[in-house]
Motif scaffolding. Sequence first.
Motif, mmCIF file in Angstrom:
data_model
loop_
_atom_site.group_PDB
_atom_site.id
_atom_site.type_symbol
_atom_site.label_atom_id
_atom_site.label_comp_id
_atom_site.label_asym_id
_atom_site.label_seq_id
_atom_site.Cartn_x
_atom_site.Cartn_y
_atom_site.Cartn_z
ATOM 1 N N ASP A 1 -8.148 -32.086 18.867
ATOM 2 C CA ASP A 1 -8.058 -33.280 19.687
ATOM 3 C C ASP A 1 -7.627 -34.425 18.792
ATOM 4 O OD1 ASP A 1 -10.393 -35.018 21.847
ATOM 5 O OD2 ASP A 1 -8.233 -34.768 21.906
ATOM 6 N N VAL A 2 -6.732 -35.274 19.284
ATOM 7 C CA VAL A 2 -6.223 -36.359 18.446
ATOM 8 C C VAL A 2 -6.580 -37.685 19.089
ATOM 9 C CG1 VAL A 2 -4.176 -37.354 17.415
ATOM 10 C CG2 VAL A 2 -4.322 -34.921 17.715
ATOM 11 N N LEU A 3 -7.058 -38.595 18.273
ATOM 12 C CA LEU A 3 -7.494 -39.873 18.808
ATOM 13 C C LEU A 3 -6.874 -40.968 17.959
ATOM 14 C CD1 LEU A 3 -9.652 -40.874 20.822
ATOM 15 C CD2 LEU A 3 -11.170 -41.054 18.912
ATOM 16 N N ALA B 1 -20.178 -18.557 -0.488
ATOM 17 C CA ALA B 1 -20.111 -19.692 0.440
ATOM 18 C C ALA B 1 -18.968 -19.554 1.430
ATOM 19 C CB ALA B 1 -19.962 -20.991 -0.342
ATOM 20 N N GLU C 1 -9.058 -37.723 9.112
ATOM 21 C CA GLU C 1 -8.498 -39.016 9.483
ATOM 22 C C GLU C 1 -7.194 -39.179 8.737
ATOM 23 O OE1 GLU C 1 -11.860 -42.029 10.101
ATOM 24 O OE2 GLU C 1 -10.110 -43.188 9.495
ATOM 25 N N THR D 1 -6.784 -44.447 16.004
ATOM 26 C CA THR D 1 -7.789 -45.328 15.434
ATOM 27 C C THR D 1 -7.103 -46.546 14.848
ATOM 28 O OG1 THR D 1 -7.556 -44.251 13.294
ATOM 29 C CG2 THR D 1 -9.277 -43.445 14.730
ATOM 30 N N ASN E 1 -13.346 -32.875 11.172
ATOM 31 C CA ASN E 1 -12.493 -34.028 11.459
ATOM 32 C C ASN E 1 -11.605 -34.372 10.296
ATOM 33 O OD1 ASN E 1 -13.731 -35.107 14.046
ATOM 34 N ND2 ASN E 1 -15.494 -34.873 12.747
ATOM 35 N N ARG F 1 -9.553 -39.327 4.999
ATOM 36 C CA ARG F 1 -10.967 -38.970 5.045
ATOM 37 C C ARG F 1 -11.092 -37.660 5.797
ATOM 38 N NH1 ARG F 1 -15.914 -41.370 7.554
ATOM 39 N NH2 ARG F 1 -14.756 -42.070 9.353
ATOM 40 N N HIS F 2 -12.020 -36.811 5.397
ATOM 41 C CA HIS F 2 -12.206 -35.577 6.160
ATOM 42 C C HIS F 2 -13.580 -35.019 5.852
ATOM 43 C CE1 HIS F 2 -11.781 -32.847 2.682
ATOM 44 N NE2 HIS F 2 -10.942 -33.749 2.245
ATOM 45 N N ASN F 3 -14.063 -34.125 6.710
ATOM 46 C CA ASN F 3 -15.317 -33.458 6.379
ATOM 47 C C ASN F 3 -15.133 -31.950 6.370
ATOM 48 O OD1 ASN F 3 -15.136 -33.028 9.097
ATOM 49 N ND2 ASN F 3 -17.254 -33.508 9.543
ATOM 50 N N CYS G 1 -7.255 -39.739 14.269
ATOM 51 C CA CYS G 1 -8.360 -38.893 13.846
ATOM 52 C C CYS G 1 -8.230 -37.587 14.601
ATOM 53 C CB CYS G 1 -9.687 -39.571 14.173
ATOM 54 S SG CYS G 1 -11.080 -38.571 13.721
ATOM 55 N N PRO H 1 -15.287 -27.941 0.807
ATOM 56 C CA PRO H 1 -14.340 -27.872 -0.307
ATOM 57 C C PRO H 1 -13.785 -26.493 -0.600
ATOM 58 C CG PRO H 1 -16.560 -28.194 -1.117
ATOM 59 C CD PRO H 1 -16.616 -28.347 0.362
ATOM 60 N N PHE H 2 -14.374 -25.420 -0.027
ATOM 61 C CA PHE H 2 -13.780 -24.131 -0.368
ATOM 62 C C PHE H 2 -12.645 -23.745 0.573
ATOM 63 C CE2 PHE H 2 -16.686 -23.123 2.860
ATOM 64 C CZ PHE H 2 -17.938 -23.560 2.460
#
Lengths: 334, 293
Positions: free
Chosen positions: B116-118, B216, B145, B120, B143, B156-158, B127, B161-162
């Motif tokens: 989904d794209v929003l 992980a 950004e 900002t 997400n 920015r992202h969440n 985002c 890291p792997f």
Amino acid sequence: MDDSTKRILQRLIRRIPSQMLQTILGKWAHLSREDLHSLDFTQPKWVFTEHLLAHCEENGLTVKHITELEMIYIIENPNQGMWHGFQLLDAEEDAPSIELTQFKEQFKANLTELISHVSIKIKKHTDEAIWIRIAWGDNFTKPNHLKPTYVVHHLQTPYVFVTGLTSKHKPLLNQALVLATRYGSMKDAHLSGRNLTAIRDLLMRQYQQVFPTKHPKPLQEKNPVPRNPNIEKEQAENTENRLQMACEAFGDGTLPQLQKAVYKLETKFRDNSNKTLTGREEPFRGVVEFASTNLLESLRHCVSSGMASTPVTPLLSSITQKGRNYFVITDKGV
Amino acid sequence: MEGARKGVLGHLNMLEMEASNLKQQDLRQSSCEEELNATLQALLRKRDQLQVEIKANTSLQKMRSLLDRTGVPCERNEDVDDQEDGSDNSQLLLMMAKHTQLKDLLHAHHLIGGYDVLQTRKGKGVCVSLATAYEGVYLETYNLEIDLGSNLRICRHNIPPFIPLERLVTQGNMQTDIRDFLDTLSQYLNAYAGRKQQLHLTKEIHSSVQVAESNALCTILVLMFTVPGEKAGATLCTLQYADHTQCLPTRVNIQSEDTALASSPQWKKNQALLLETPLHTALVTMKKTGSIA
């Protein structure tokens, strides 16, 4: 057991708080059950240490076992000492498919090649983290177990966390890690703190981040004040906006506990009212340090209560976005 | 005489008052009239505006249905009066039609669990939310950004890291074909979520199976089975997922204290089963056939 081993054990028992002694010795599993029962944990520590020493000598335990005990203690309580974050760069092709045994062998081989007298212990914790304990010696002395270095690494991530490393041994550790993880180089991530879980969560983004969504949920207050229907909040929308911006910049819920943020300034002095300092060619060197028991929580509160202006300045939000707490600011930017 | 004067004066007064009342009434009436006129004008203007909007909407819908059907904005021999409005009007309508089409496409994509794209920061950034799901259950949402400059840049992202995000950005085609980039990223994330969910379900449902090692990224898994029977011994099963965009293993290795076990036909079948079905369902089948306890 020789004197140095005895000293190591004494130091270690002194370090472990009395409440944890029983659990940690239980996890150690090198003392038989009867021995463990016979130890009286309510005695003063120096008496207790004597008894423990006697048991260890009976069972023929060596330095290796004692360092195991230390490692168990540190893994259970990692939030002490100063931890520094490092980032591995330039992954090679097979970096994502490194597995544990391969890493262990490579690391041990590399480090012993670089410096012959070194004692390495590698352990995998349940949360996929690899803990490495290194006691350094040099060509003439045995490894010094009183000042070990601990390294934490999660496989397939480019982050390494280190505590207790001297500058003499830093390049050796760098090289061994870089070769074992199949990366090109390792650099300082400029993130340090007392709390290992905090800097790990920050770098690996394991805290609760907030992103703009189509249907923003109202961010719940932790302790909602009882509402009086006769009171209408005029600034309600502004407060909501500020809270949303604060959470987007720093995160939601419990934040990683950082203690310090240091900004080293190398910018030119600009205030025209001060004649002596303006107009100098060299930059005005200064250091701004923010310190707190929980820095991110306090910054988030500053923003959401209006003390800091919104939108959040990138100088502050870079702490979470770039995962650093040491910045050098020049005239060209951060 | 006075009574008569009073009478006349009184009458005159009364007439004067009546006259002024009438004047006032007149004034009020005229002001009422003015008000009514004004409302009439306003309503007429509103009606004209609505009529224009209706016309625009119908032509927009016509254009939109054309776009949906053929992908071509205007038909060759359509109404000439539409063209009369001027070419910029039709350009504008085309833009609006494409905009609504894109919005509907994004909404549909979001409903089927895609991304989904929003917008900002007043149009300077977007985002993207990537949803992950496995076997019909929604799992984590990730997400990104993205800064819309001359070059697209992820600010920015969440994403954990792997997942090799930097590699996908530098070696991929984020700048030229963002849909492809997002599709690949979504594949990686969904595969990771799927593997993680399989491991989670295995731990929950099959408590007799022990997990000896995992990592992980959930690409290496070592399980310990207990085989029923007199020759009960530990059997180690190693699953390797070399393809990080898939939920199924690429290699299954079975080792046992009983060396004949791995080459028995039952276990050869089990090996094939583990390669083709998700872990937790494969274990259910293996339990049913009695291969494991």
